[in-house]
Design an enzyme around this catalytic site. Structure first.
Site, PDB file in Angstrom:
ATOM      1  N   HIS A 282       0.846  -1.198   0.000  1.00 51.16           N
ATOM      2  CA  HIS A 282       0.000   0.000   0.000  1.00 51.16           C
ATOM      3  C   HIS A 282       0.881   1.247   0.000  1.00 51.16           C
ATOM      4  CE1 HIS A 282       0.894   0.373   4.235  1.00 51.16           C
ATOM      5  NE2 HIS A 282       0.254  -0.752   4.543  1.00 51.16           N
TER       6      HIS A 282
ATOM      7  N   HIS B 286       3.784   1.450   2.548  1.00 50.73           N
ATOM      8  CA  HIS B 286       5.009   0.731   2.138  1.00 50.73           C
ATOM      9  C   HIS B 286       5.721   1.531   1.041  1.00 50.73           C
ATOM     10  CE1 HIS B 286       2.347  -2.873   3.217  1.00 50.73           C
ATOM     11  NE2 HIS B 286       3.282  -2.876   4.138  1.00 50.73           N
TER      12      HIS B 286
ATOM     13  N   CYS C 293       1.721 -10.969  20.351  1.00 49.47           N
ATOM     14  CA  CYS C 293       0.887 -10.293  19.354  1.00 49.47           C
ATOM     15  C   CYS C 293       1.372 -10.711  17.968  1.00 49.47           C
ATOM     16  CB  CYS C 293       0.969  -8.779  19.501  1.00 49.47           C
ATOM     17  SG  CYS C 293       0.158  -7.939  18.111  1.00 49.47           S
TER      18      CYS C 293
ATOM     19  N   CYS D 254       2.430  -7.770  15.684  1.00 44.98           N
ATOM     20  CA  CYS D 254       3.801  -7.268  15.912  1.00 44.98           C
ATOM     21  C   CYS D 254       4.828  -8.359  15.678  1.00 44.98           C
ATOM     22  CB  CYS D 254       3.982  -6.776  17.336  1.00 44.98           C
ATOM     23  SG  CYS D 254       3.014  -5.344  17.792  1.00 44.98           S
TER      24      CYS D 254
ATOM     25  N   CYS E 289      -3.189  -4.930  22.155  1.00 43.93           N
ATOM     26  CA  CYS E 289      -1.984  -4.331  21.566  1.00 43.93           C
ATOM     27  C   CYS E 289      -2.382  -2.960  21.028  1.00 43.93           C
ATOM     28  CB  CYS E 289      -1.466  -5.206  20.426  1.00 43.93           C
ATOM     29  SG  CYS E 289      -0.357  -4.306  19.327  1.00 43.93           S
TER      30      CYS E 289
ATOM     31  N   HIS F 296      -2.218  -2.986  17.025  1.00 43.30           N
ATOM     32  CA  HIS F 296      -3.099  -3.850  16.239  1.00 43.30           C
ATOM     33  C   HIS F 296      -4.493  -4.007  16.818  1.00 43.30           C
ATOM     34  CE1 HIS F 296       0.994  -4.786  14.898  1.00 43.30           C
ATOM     35  NE2 HIS F 296       0.392  -4.772  13.724  1.00 43.30           N
TER      36      HIS F 296
ATOM     37  N   LYS G 139      -6.119   6.982   9.573  1.00 44.07           N
ATOM     38  CA  LYS G 139      -5.212   5.837   9.531  1.00 44.07           C
ATOM     39  C   LYS G 139      -5.742   4.816   8.522  1.00 44.07           C
ATOM     40  CE  LYS G 139      -2.656   2.799  12.393  1.00 44.07           C
ATOM     41  NZ  LYS G 139      -2.768   1.710  13.255  1.00 44.07           N
TER      42      LYS G 139
ATOM     43  N   LYS H 141      -7.811  -2.035   6.788  1.00 43.85           N
ATOM     44  CA  LYS H 141      -8.666  -2.872   5.945  1.00 43.85           C
ATOM     45  C   LYS H 141     -10.121  -2.676   6.332  1.00 43.85           C
ATOM     46  CE  LYS H 141      -5.734  -6.577   4.371  1.00 43.85           C
ATOM     47  NZ  LYS H 141      -5.087  -7.769   4.868  1.00 43.85           N
TER      48      LYS H 141
HETATM   49  N1  MSP Z   1       8.565  -7.088   8.321  1.00 43.96           N
HETATM   50  C1  MSP Z   1       8.655  -6.027   9.265  1.00 43.96           C
HETATM   51  C2  MSP Z   1       9.955  -5.277   9.090  1.00 43.96           C
HETATM   52  C3  MSP Z   1      11.196  -6.090   9.205  1.00 43.96           C
HETATM   53  S1  MSP Z   1      12.607  -5.150   8.874  1.00 43.96           S
HETATM   54  C4  MSP Z   1      13.879  -6.169   9.252  1.00 43.96           C
HETATM   55  C5  MSP Z   1       7.489  -5.060   9.055  1.00 43.96           C
HETATM   56  N2  MSP Z   1       6.811  -5.177   7.909  1.00 43.96           N
HETATM   57  S2  MSP Z   1       5.552  -4.263   7.490  1.00 43.96           S
HETATM   58  O1  MSP Z   1       5.128  -4.739   6.205  1.00 43.96           O
HETATM   59  O2  MSP Z   1       4.573  -4.258   8.532  1.00 43.96           O
HETATM   60  O3  MSP Z   1       6.091  -2.810   7.380  1.00 43.96           O
HETATM   61  C6  MSP Z   1       7.156  -2.531   6.490  1.00 43.96           C
HETATM   62  C7  MSP Z   1       7.534  -1.065   6.566  1.00 43.96           C
HETATM   63  O4  MSP Z   1       6.423  -0.284   6.105  1.00 43.96           O
HETATM   64  C8  MSP Z   1       7.818  -0.618   8.002  1.00 43.96           C
HETATM   65  O5  MSP Z   1       8.966   0.206   8.037  1.00 43.96           O
HETATM   66  C9  MSP Z   1       6.584   0.160   8.374  1.00 43.96           C
HETATM   67  O6  MSP Z   1       6.831   1.197   9.279  1.00 43.96           O
HETATM   68  C10 MSP Z   1       6.172   0.727   7.024  1.00 43.96           C
HETATM   69  N3  MSP Z   1       4.773   1.091   6.996  1.00 43.96           N
HETATM   70  C11 MSP Z   1       3.685   0.277   7.092  1.00 43.96           C
HETATM   71  N4  MSP Z   1       2.563   1.055   7.069  1.00 43.96           N
HETATM   72  C12 MSP Z   1       2.899   2.362   6.961  1.00 43.96           C
HETATM   73  C13 MSP Z   1       2.219   3.570   6.794  1.00 43.96           C
HETATM   74  N5  MSP Z   1       0.910   3.659   6.829  1.00 43.96           N
HETATM   75  N6  MSP Z   1       2.949   4.687   6.573  1.00 43.96           N
HETATM   76  C14 MSP Z   1       4.315   4.657   6.453  1.00 43.96           C
HETATM   77  N7  MSP Z   1       4.987   3.533   6.608  1.00 43.96           N
HETATM   78  C15 MSP Z   1       4.327   2.399   7.025  1.00 43.96           C
HETATM   79  O7  MSP Z   1       7.263  -4.224   9.920  1.00 43.96           O
END
Ligand code: MSP
Length: 523
Positions: free
Chosen positions: A21, A24, A129, A132, A147, A150, A301, A304
């Site tokens: 999304h 990411h 969790c 997390c 949590c 989440h 925020k 889903k």
């Molecule tokens: N797999 C772990 C990270 C392991 S690193 C060794 C993880 N994955 S995640 O898919 O949940 O998140 C990946 C990255 O995307 C994280 O840095 C997280 O902060 C970022 N984001 C997820 N949602 C976000 C937003 N809504 N806004 C900005 N970044 C966000 O955590």
């Protein structure tokens, strides 16, 4: 930043239990912009990204879909690879934690830590969790016992687990943070981490196979799988070929990382767990950990359940964009470093239309068109006379942009570039080359065009990390080498002779159509 020859930058690796999304995408764009900027300053820049594919969430989701977890990971990892291609994320390497070489190195890392006494076995009862992928303590929970991230009640888990002696490294980590105030960027987050360090406990780094089987086996204990943070965090070094016995050339060349870009939610894992693992492996820590803020959609925020999860491809489709530059530019400048940012259709459209189409694109287009109209596209010797004020402003902008990037202030740097473009626009309005042409003051008129075009070469270099396609289109029309390193910009790119013919002129960025807004929401 000290002068150096290599630059190694990493992103967090994304969980593959869904599609990418815009949150990411924000991180990958931010990282790619920093990476591309430093590629303009050092000889050898390297960017790593990838996917985090083990854990209970993947196990459960794939089970519920009746697919093998690996097939599920393959399918979803591809979605991330495709999304980053669409956004022109120019990473050097994409690591998947299900790759054999990664799994083998993680097993060796675990084994080494076990043998040297940093990992020990203990029975444990805790609150887990799955969101997390971590154990939480009572004080981490909100008033409902959920949590706080989440919004779910953690599961009570009682198992024999392996533990990592995090507490052993507490004092060293505190010292490191205190002695290196720029280790955690932005610095206001360092206090948060120092507070977390106060109540540190050893962490569980394995799970019983009877409960979780989608993970990497502990070499010496087939009843346990390595659980997820040792697996995930190690990617930053296993990708470079780190092994506990023989390091690869690539590892020796790039480690330690110059900056590791992550979201604020996983700062604890990176500044504390990862630092301790590196210390235990006797490896240097990354120079900086950059914790970015979160992206909301229309100030809400993303979730889903709210149905407001926006994917980068849906925005590109809705606005019929054939290049990702506008979205890259918008996201990269969405928030001051470390602060939360927001995506909204209207703001996106207005900002990129104003900055990229009206200010920057039009300026180049108008200037080149005048050069063709009045001078058949030719720069005459008599035009070449630098306006000191403008050239000084451009030099100053290069320095300011570099300085901002030294602190990873990507949004702040973009403002400086647009400020330079605004100065150029004002210069054109004030000098009114069309009036000079009417009055047949040809040299004066040509001189204005020359000044603008020379500085536009600088603009194309500076905007390149954000908008690589637009920058290349600008450079093409300016006959400028977009691969010029920032320190090699010599302000001698526009030379006398024919620069361009009318047929070669094309707009570098078209305004986003106003009727196309509000179609980006996909459930
Ligand atoms: N797999 C772990 C990270 C392991 S690193 C060794 C993880 N994955 S995640 O898919 O949940 O998140 C990946 C990255 O995307 C994280 O840095 C997280 O902060 C970022 N984001 C997820 N949602 C976000 C937003 N809504 N806004 C900005 N970044 C966000 O955590």
């Amino acid at each position: 930043m000290e002068k150096q020859d290599k630059f190694y930058i990493t992103t967090a690796i994304d969980y593959v239990n869904g599609a990418p999304h815009i949150g990411h995408a924000y991180e990958k764009i931010l990282t790619d912009v920093i990476f591309r900027h430093f590629s303009q300053r050092v000889n050898d820049a390297y960017m790593l990204t990838g996917t985090d594919e083990h854990g209970i969430k993947i196990q459960k989701t794939s089970q519920s879909l009746n697919i093998e977890p690996k097939d599920f990971c393959d399918m979803n990892a591809q979605k991330f690879i495709d999304a980053w291609k669409l956004l022109d994320i120019n990473y050097s390497q994409f690591i998947r934690t299900t790759q054999e070489n990664h799994k083998k190195s993680v097993q060796n890392i675990f084994d080494k830590l076990l043998k040297q006494g940093d990992i020990y076995k203990n029975s444990y009862e805790g609150l887990y969790c799955a969101g997390c992928e971590a154990f939480l303590s009572e004080k981490d929970l909100d008033e409902n016992g959920f949590c706080p991230i989440h919004k779910k009640k953690p599961e009570v888990v009682k198992e024999e687990n392996y533990f990592f002696k995090l507490t052993k490294y507490k004092d060293r980590i505190i010292n490191h943070i205190k002695q290196n105030p720029d280790f955690i960027v932005p610095d206001f987050r360092a206090n948060e981490v120092l507070n977390q360090l106060e109540n540190l406990e050893d962490i569980s780094v394995s799970r019983a196979k009877s409960n979780v089987n989608w993970g990497i086996d502990v070499l010496s204990d087939p009843e346990q799988v390595i659980y997820v943070w040792i697996d995930a965090l190690s990617n930053y070094i296993t990708a470079l070929g780190y092994d506990t016995k023989n390091n690869s050339e690539k590892f020796d060349k790039y480690w330690s990382a110059d900056v590791q870009v992550i979201g604020k939610d996983i700062l604890k894992f990176h500044s504390i767990y990862w630092s301790a693992i590196l210390m235990a492996l006797d490896l240097p820590l990354p120079k900086h950990i950059l914790a970015h803020g979160w992206i909301t959609i229309d100030e809400t925020k993303m979730s889903k359940s709210l149905g407001n999860v926006v994917s980068p491809s849906s925005i590109m489709e809705a606005f019929k964009m054939d290049i990702p530059d506008a979205l890259r530019y918008y996201m990269a400048s969405a928030a001051p470093i470390g602060k939360d940012g927001n995506y909204s259709d209207n703001d996106f459209k207005e900002k990129v239309n104003a900055h990229l189409a009206n200010s920057m694109g039009n300026l180049l287009n108008r200037t080149l068109s005048m050069l063709c109209k009045y001078f058949d596209g030719e720069i005459k010797d008599s035009f070449i006379n630098a306006k000191a004020e403008l050239f000084d402003k451009a030099k100053q902008t290069i320095d300011e942009v570099k300085h901002h990037f030294d602190y990873f202030e990507v949004a702040e740097a973009s403002l400086k570039i647009i400020e330079l473009v605004d100065v150029l626009n004002k210069y054109v309005t004030d000098s009114a080359p069309w009036t000079l042409a009417k009055e047949e003051k040809w040299d004066e008129c040509g001189n204005v065009l020359y000044n603008v075009l020379e500085i536009m070469c600088v603009v194309s270099s500076l905007i390149y990390p954000y908008c690589p396609n637009i920058a290349k289109s600008m450079a093409k029309q300016l006959k400028y080498d977009i691969n010029t390193k920032l320190d090699d910009i010599n302000f001698k790119n526009i030379r006398s002779g024919k620069l361009i013919s009318k047929e070669e002129i094309f707009p570098v960025f078209l305004r986003l159509d106003s009727e196309l807004a509000d179609k980006t929401k996909k459930n």
